[in-house]
Design a protein around this motif. Structure first.
Motif, PDB file in Angstrom:
ATOM      1  N   ILE A 202     109.125 -10.365  24.731  1.00  0.00           N
ATOM      2  CA  ILE A 202     109.246  -9.518  23.694  1.00  0.00           C
ATOM      3  C   ILE A 202     108.117  -8.496  23.410  1.00  0.00           C
ATOM      4  O   ILE A 202     108.667  -7.436  23.446  1.00  0.00           O
ATOM      5  CB  ILE A 202     109.315 -10.436  22.413  1.00  0.00           C
TER       6      ILE A 202
ATOM      7  N   HIS B 266     115.863  -7.355  19.796  1.00  0.00           N
ATOM      8  CA  HIS B 266     114.693  -7.644  19.450  1.00  0.00           C
ATOM      9  C   HIS B 266     114.539  -8.736  18.362  1.00  0.00           C
ATOM     10  O   HIS B 266     114.019  -9.578  18.385  1.00  0.00           O
ATOM     11  CB  HIS B 266     113.841  -6.439  19.523  1.00  0.00           C
TER      12      HIS B 266
ATOM     13  N   HIS C 121     108.171  -4.649  22.227  1.00  0.00           N
ATOM     14  CA  HIS C 121     107.326  -3.731  21.631  1.00  0.00           C
ATOM     15  C   HIS C 121     106.844  -2.558  22.178  1.00  0.00           C
ATOM     16  O   HIS C 121     106.899  -1.522  21.880  1.00  0.00           O
ATOM     17  CB  HIS C 121     106.056  -4.848  21.439  1.00  0.00           C
TER      18      HIS C 121
ATOM     19  N   PHE D 143     104.205  -5.144  14.482  1.00  0.00           N
ATOM     20  CA  PHE D 143     104.097  -5.596  15.986  1.00  0.00           C
ATOM     21  C   PHE D 143     102.787  -5.947  15.898  1.00  0.00           C
ATOM     22  O   PHE D 143     102.252  -7.231  16.440  1.00  0.00           O
ATOM     23  CB  PHE D 143     104.141  -4.336  16.659  1.00  0.00           C
TER      24      PHE D 143
ATOM     25  N   GLU E 119     102.488  -9.665  14.549  1.00  0.00           N
ATOM     26  CA  GLU E 119     103.209 -10.628  15.668  1.00  0.00           C
ATOM     27  C   GLU E 119     102.088 -10.887  16.767  1.00  0.00           C
ATOM     28  O   GLU E 119     101.818 -11.874  17.048  1.00  0.00           O
ATOM     29  CB  GLU E 119     104.244 -10.018  16.130  1.00  0.00           C
TER      30      GLU E 119
ATOM     31  N   GLU F 255     113.688 -12.711  18.154  1.00  0.00           N
ATOM     32  CA  GLU F 255     112.906 -13.355  17.136  1.00  0.00           C
ATOM     33  C   GLU F 255     113.629 -14.606  16.188  1.00  0.00           C
ATOM     34  O   GLU F 255     113.140 -15.516  16.316  1.00  0.00           O
ATOM     35  CB  GLU F 255     111.912 -12.340  16.702  1.00  0.00           C
TER      36      GLU F 255
HETATM   37 FE   LIG Z   1     108.625  -8.409  17.622  1.00  0.00          FE
END
Ligand SMILES: [Fe+2]
Ligand SMILES: [Fe+2]
Length: 215
Positions: A82, A204, A87, A134, A137, A208
């Protein structure tokens, strides 16, 4: 076998190629993954049985098999995937789209300001949401998940809803990423890249919400 009684996320996990058809029908598979296919189809004005038949017979041309493997990754592999594939790629795309949109906004301002100004503002809002998301995360939640800590994913899920709304707005404002007849090459390129970014974010968020957060 895909059935109309399945949740959308189950459909995509069983047949990742389905995202092409779902996107085309404007059925939300990233934040709306918990919806039952039958209901989502009706809401989108599609016949559920026809939709199931289309998904069952469709095979995506190209690299779909690579993506199929991603669903079997363990937590660490999935997080790395990911971060690197979504990202970092989306950051590059955001830079490119921003540059292209700013350029066409100036060049075509007289004739297309009504469309381009709100697209540009909405795009910047999207960028403003994604950059701290981002960071949250990568700096907080993913390392904690890798350390085995129990994670409350609800904050990130709320961000995804917010982002999903902006993606929908961009799709509407750009008439489904269709440039006007008089569009120049840069205009077309801006809409193509914006479309690519929106598709990438959908995938994406699905990975998640429906895969990583449930591992
Ligand atoms: Fe993400
Ligand atoms: Fe996210």
């Amino acid at each position: 076998m895909i059935t109309k009684e399945m949740k959308i996320e189950e459909v995509v996990k069983q047949n990742p190629d389905a995202i092409d058809i779902l996107s085309e029908c404007q059925i939300d598979f990233c934040c709306g993954g918990k919806q039952v296919l039958n209901n989502a189809a009706k809401e989108a004005g599609q016949d559920p049985d026809e939709l199931v038949a289309r998904i069952a017979s469709y095979r995506r041309p190209g690299k779909a098999d690579d993506w199929r493997q991603v669903l079997d990754f363990n937590r660490e592999e999935l997080i790395n995937y990911i971060v690197v594939k979504h990202h970092r790629q989306e950051e590059l795309l955001i830079e490119e789209v921003e540059r292209l949109l700013a350029k066409i906004l100036y060049v075509h301002y007289r004739s297309h300001q009504d469309s381009l100004a709100p697209i540009y503002r909405t795009f910047l809002e999207l960028k403003g949401e994604l950059t701290p998301h981002f960071a949250q995360e990568e700096k907080i939640d993913f390392p904690a998940a890798l350390a085995g800590d129990p994670i409350d994913w609800s904050g990130l899920k709320d961000d995804h809803e917010q982002v999903g709304g902006l993606l929908k707005k961009l799709q509407e404002l750009s008439s489904d990423f269709t440039p006007p007849d008089d569009a120049c090459t840069t205009y077309r390129r801006a809409f193509e890249k914006l479309h690519e970014l929106v598709d990438d974010i959908h995938l994406h968020v699905f990975l998640e919400n429906s895969v990583l957060f449930e591992k």
